[in-house]
Design a protein around this motif. Structure first.
Motif, PDB file in Angstrom:
ATOM      1  N   VAL A  47       0.834  -1.208   0.000  1.00 11.28           N
ATOM      2  CA  VAL A  47       0.000   0.000   0.000  1.00 11.28           C
ATOM      3  C   VAL A  47       0.867   1.256   0.000  1.00 11.28           C
ATOM      4  N   ALA A  48       1.912   1.258   0.816  1.00  6.82           N
ATOM      5  CA  ALA A  48       2.765   2.441   0.911  1.00  6.82           C
ATOM      6  C   ALA A  48       3.441   2.755  -0.408  1.00  6.82           C
ATOM      7  N   VAL A  49       3.990   1.744  -1.067  1.00  2.00           N
ATOM      8  CA  VAL A  49       4.666   1.964  -2.352  1.00  2.00           C
ATOM      9  C   VAL A  49       3.665   2.443  -3.397  1.00  2.00           C
ATOM     10  N   ALA A  50       2.536   1.772  -3.476  1.00  2.00           N
ATOM     11  CA  ALA A  50       1.536   2.146  -4.482  1.00  2.00           C
ATOM     12  C   ALA A  50       1.045   3.570  -4.273  1.00  2.00           C
ATOM     13  N   ARG A  51       0.741   3.937  -3.041  1.00  2.00           N
ATOM     14  CA  ARG A  51       0.251   5.288  -2.768  1.00  2.00           C
ATOM     15  C   ARG A  51       1.297   6.348  -3.101  1.00  2.00           C
ATOM     16  N   ALA A  52       2.543   6.049  -2.818  1.00  2.00           N
ATOM     17  CA  ALA A  52       3.606   7.021  -3.096  1.00  2.00           C
ATOM     18  C   ALA A  52       3.742   7.273  -4.594  1.00  2.00           C
ATOM     19  N   VAL A  53       3.734   6.206  -5.379  1.00  2.00           N
ATOM     20  CA  VAL A  53       3.852   6.365  -6.831  1.00  2.00           C
ATOM     21  C   VAL A  53       2.658   7.149  -7.376  1.00  2.00           C
ATOM     22  N   ILE A  54       1.463   6.793  -6.924  1.00  2.00           N
ATOM     23  CA  ILE A  54       0.250   7.481  -7.391  1.00  2.00           C
ATOM     24  C   ILE A  54       0.306   8.964  -7.026  1.00  2.00           C
ATOM     25  N   ALA A  55       0.756   9.259  -5.810  1.00  2.00           N
ATOM     26  CA  ALA A  55       0.800  10.647  -5.350  1.00  2.00           C
ATOM     27  C   ALA A  55       1.793  11.495  -6.129  1.00  2.00           C
ATOM     28  N   HIS A  56       2.793  10.870  -6.743  1.00  2.00           N
ATOM     29  CA  HIS A  56       3.825  11.607  -7.477  1.00  2.00           C
ATOM     30  C   HIS A  56       3.595  11.585  -8.985  1.00  2.00           C
ATOM     31  N   GLU A  57       2.371  11.280  -9.391  1.00  2.00           N
ATOM     32  CA  GLU A  57       2.078  11.261 -10.833  1.00  2.00           C
ATOM     33  C   GLU A  57       2.474  12.572 -11.506  1.00  2.00           C
ATOM     34  N   GLY A  58       2.109  13.705 -10.906  1.00  2.00           N
ATOM     35  CA  GLY A  58       2.386  14.998 -11.510  1.00  2.00           C
ATOM     36  C   GLY A  58       3.872  15.245 -11.692  1.00  2.00           C
ATOM     37  N   GLU A  59       4.651  14.946 -10.671  1.00  2.00           N
ATOM     38  CA  GLU A  59       6.102  15.148 -10.768  1.00  2.00           C
ATOM     39  C   GLU A  59       6.706  14.277 -11.865  1.00  2.00           C
ATOM     40  N   LEU A  60       6.311  13.010 -11.905  1.00  2.00           N
ATOM     41  CA  LEU A  60       6.853  12.109 -12.919  1.00  2.00           C
ATOM     42  C   LEU A  60       6.444  12.542 -14.322  1.00  2.00           C
ATOM     43  N   THR A  61       5.236  13.061 -14.451  1.00  2.00           N
ATOM     44  CA  THR A  61       4.777  13.559 -15.748  1.00  2.00           C
ATOM     45  C   THR A  61       5.616  14.756 -16.196  1.00  2.00           C
ATOM     46  N   ARG A  62       5.860  15.696 -15.281  1.00  2.00           N
ATOM     47  CA  ARG A  62       6.653  16.877 -15.639  1.00  2.00           C
ATOM     48  C   ARG A  62       8.071  16.496 -16.056  1.00  2.00           C
ATOM     49  N   LEU A  63       8.666  15.558 -15.337  1.00  2.00           N
ATOM     50  CA  LEU A  63      10.012  15.120 -15.704  1.00  2.00           C
ATOM     51  C   LEU A  63      10.021  14.477 -17.088  1.00  2.00           C
ATOM     52  N   ASP A  64       8.985  13.687 -17.372  1.00  2.00           N
ATOM     53  CA  ASP A  64       8.940  12.998 -18.656  1.00  2.00           C
ATOM     54  C   ASP A  64       8.568  13.939 -19.796  1.00  2.00           C
ATOM     55  N   GLN A  65       7.834  14.987 -19.500  1.00  2.00           N
ATOM     56  CA  GLN A  65       7.522  15.970 -20.537  1.00  2.00           C
ATOM     57  C   GLN A  65       8.781  16.678 -21.028  1.00  2.00           C
ATOM     58  N   ALA A  66       9.773  16.784 -20.143  1.00  2.00           N
ATOM     59  CA  ALA A  66      11.006  17.489 -20.498  1.00  2.00           C
ATOM     60  C   ALA A  66      11.876  16.686 -21.459  1.00  2.00           C
ATOM     61  N   ILE A  67      11.924  15.350 -21.298  1.00  2.00           N
ATOM     62  CA  ILE A  67      12.858  14.566 -22.122  1.00  2.00           C
ATOM     63  C   ILE A  67      12.253  13.280 -22.680  1.00  2.00           C
ATOM     64  N   GLY A  68      10.964  13.065 -22.490  1.00  2.00           N
ATOM     65  CA  GLY A  68      10.360  11.820 -22.965  1.00  2.00           C
ATOM     66  C   GLY A  68       9.018  12.047 -23.620  1.00  2.00           C
ATOM     67  N   ASP A  69       8.144  11.074 -23.491  1.00  2.00           N
ATOM     68  CA  ASP A  69       6.812  11.146 -24.096  1.00  2.00           C
ATOM     69  C   ASP A  69       5.800  11.872 -23.223  1.00  2.00           C
ATOM     70  N   GLY A  70       6.158  12.135 -21.986  1.00  2.00           N
ATOM     71  CA  GLY A  70       5.256  12.838 -21.081  1.00  2.00           C
ATOM     72  C   GLY A  70       4.214  11.965 -20.422  1.00  2.00           C
ATOM     73  N   ASP A  71       4.368  10.644 -20.542  1.00  2.00           N
ATOM     74  CA  ASP A  71       3.324   9.758 -20.017  1.00  2.00           C
ATOM     75  C   ASP A  71       3.789   8.873 -18.860  1.00  2.00           C
ATOM     76  N   HIS A  72       5.003   9.092 -18.358  1.00  2.00           N
ATOM     77  CA  HIS A  72       5.518   8.197 -17.318  1.00  2.00           C
ATOM     78  C   HIS A  72       4.667   8.269 -16.055  1.00  2.00           C
ATOM     79  N   GLY A  73       4.243   9.469 -15.671  1.00  2.00           N
ATOM     80  CA  GLY A  73       3.423   9.595 -14.476  1.00  2.00           C
ATOM     81  C   GLY A  73       2.098   8.889 -14.604  1.00  2.00           C
TER      82      GLY A  73
END
Length: 238
Positions: A47-73
């Motif tokens: 539960v802890a791992v899953a919630r943490a990843v879900i909560a950081h969707e926005g951050e992961l998306t922003r990082l991927d928008q800079a150098i990837g497809d923008g869909d990692h989050g």
């Protein structure tokens, strides 16, 4: 997150953060702590791992928008929402079996390159950790899983991928054992930050060439999130 995700690690049979302090000895050498993980412990960790990843969707998306497809989050959220939905059933399994089941979920639900890589890591750790009894056993399984991820992704460390977190974290775990678990979040976060000056050699970011320099790799960041939560929960932190 409200109520604690896990009781104190020592009470839960997860003595990693106390092993060095307790100075456990075996044949004159420091013993690797045993691992006793009950259903409630597995549930808390999942539960802890899953919630943490879900909560950081926005951050992961922003990082991927800079150098990837923008869909990692979005992709990571989708995969770990599936894990969270099945958390109770997964917790009923043994630890190795739960990892294999999580691997299948991640392969099927995370899109892009991350699904096969995260799925391979979990599947491989489950398979190699089937008879794991101690922390050293799990560190060995983690190393074997990393080699499987390398083969699956046709990548190595130093190429600005999630391996640039997994590889150095594993090296510190091999060197320091239980002591490193207490520092896992910082070690993983530092490793992710170290991808910033790297030039990407794999994935969509590789097409940017020198323009990939100056950005943290999104896969490395998600890897640091996962490992950081594992370390904190095993040490009894909320």
């Amino acid at each position: 997150m409200g109520e604690p995700l896990i009781p104190l690690a020592k009470e839960a049979g997860l003595p990693f953060c106390w092993a060095q302090k307790d100075g456990a000895q075996e044949n004159g050498a420091e013993a690797s702590p045993g691992i006793g993980m009950e259903r409630e412990d597995r549930l808390a960790l999942i539960v802890a791992v899953a919630r943490a990843v879900i909560a950081h969707e926005g951050e992961l998306t922003r990082l991927d928008q800079a150098i990837g497809d923008g869909d990692h989050g979005v992709n990571m959220r989708r995969g770990f929402e599936a894990v969270l939905h099945e958390a109770d059933a997964l917790a009923e399994l043994g630890t190795a079996a739960a990892l294999e089941a999580i691997g299948h979920l991640l392969v099927n639900r995370i899109g892009g390159a991350a699904g096969p890589l995260y799925g391979t890591l979990a599947l491989s750790m489950g398979r190699h950790g089937g008879n794991a009894q101690t922390l050293d056993d799990w560190i060995l399984a983690f190393g074997q899983a990393i080699e499987d991820v390398k083969r699956r992704g046709k990548s190595e460390g130093g190429q600005k991928t999630l391996l640039d977190v997994f590889v150095p974290v594993h090296a510190v775990l091999v060197e320091k054992g239980a002591e490193a678990v207490a520092q896992l979040a910082r070690i993983a976060e530092d490793a992710a930050e170290a991808t910033r000056p790297m030039r990407a050699l794999r994935g969509r970011a590789a097409f940017l060439g020198d323009r990939s320099v100056g950005h943290v790799d999104p896969g490395a960041r998600s890897a640091s999130l996962v490992l950081g939560v594992v370390g904190r929960v095993l040490c009894g932190e909320n």
